[in-house]
Design an enzyme around this catalytic site. Sequence first.
Site, PDB file in Angstrom:
ATOM      1  CB  ILE A  60      41.108  31.234  33.218  1.00 50.36           C
ATOM      2  CG1 ILE A  60      41.260  32.731  32.923  1.00 50.36           C
ATOM      3  CG2 ILE A  60      40.093  31.030  34.328  1.00 50.36           C
ATOM      4  CD1 ILE A  60      39.967  33.382  32.386  1.00 50.36           C
ATOM      5  CB  SER A  61      46.326  33.104  35.058  1.00 56.89           C
ATOM      6  OG  SER A  61      46.987  32.247  34.160  1.00 56.89           O
TER       7      SER A  61
END
Length: 216
Positions: A60-61
Amino acid sequence: MRFAAQRARMVGGQIKARGLTDKRLLAAFHKVERHLFVPEELQQEAYEDRPLPIGLGQTISQPYMVALMTSLLRLQGHERVLEIGTGSGYQTAILAELTLEVFSVERLPELLPAVKRRLDALGYFNVHLSPGNGSLGWPEFAPYDAILIGAAAPEIPAPLLEQLTDTGRMVIPIGSQSAQMLNEVEKRGGAIHRKEIASCVFVPLMGRYGWPLEGA
Ligand code: SAH
């Protein structure tokens, strides 16, 4: 509400303090509960200033990167947006807050049931998910006013440029498999304008128009 204080600190300290001050954008990051998009054992870390693993070698960025990419699309609320690389669905939810309709393509079908559950539970009925090679776009619903690519490409995939409206905007990390430059791409009067925004590190965009799959 769980983690409300951590979320407020994330918005203030990581996003607003770094110059992204659009009110609608900040409101979306205040609202979407990032801890619901990470594995349970990492929930305590969900509001920290970095990417987190979500399984299957994917991440997940970092919250700021999600905010920066979203802000570059300059969404007004009426757009149809294509996202490549659904991952956890966090960026998808942020887009769903800020625009009319979101189409999101993910290469790893195993990731999608959890995303669908999360987005349904949160009431995002303006999101359409599809398994597949997103470097080919999603031709069925093209053209899109904006396209966001959440994985690193060697170049802009030609099908994605074709699926952008004549005044459309795209954000895409371009470079090698280990380091990239975030590019803002704008179509205007049939011409393509590109601007380099910031260095970044994303997982690779796999498949045709991305990086070849081993053995494929
Ligand atoms: N913005 C997402 C980031 C996900 S990581 C988040 O915050 O959760 C990038 C995702 O791109 C991974 O899930 C990976 O499986 C996916 N991906 C890689 N190549 C792809 C391709 N060709 N088509 C669609 N998705 C791809």
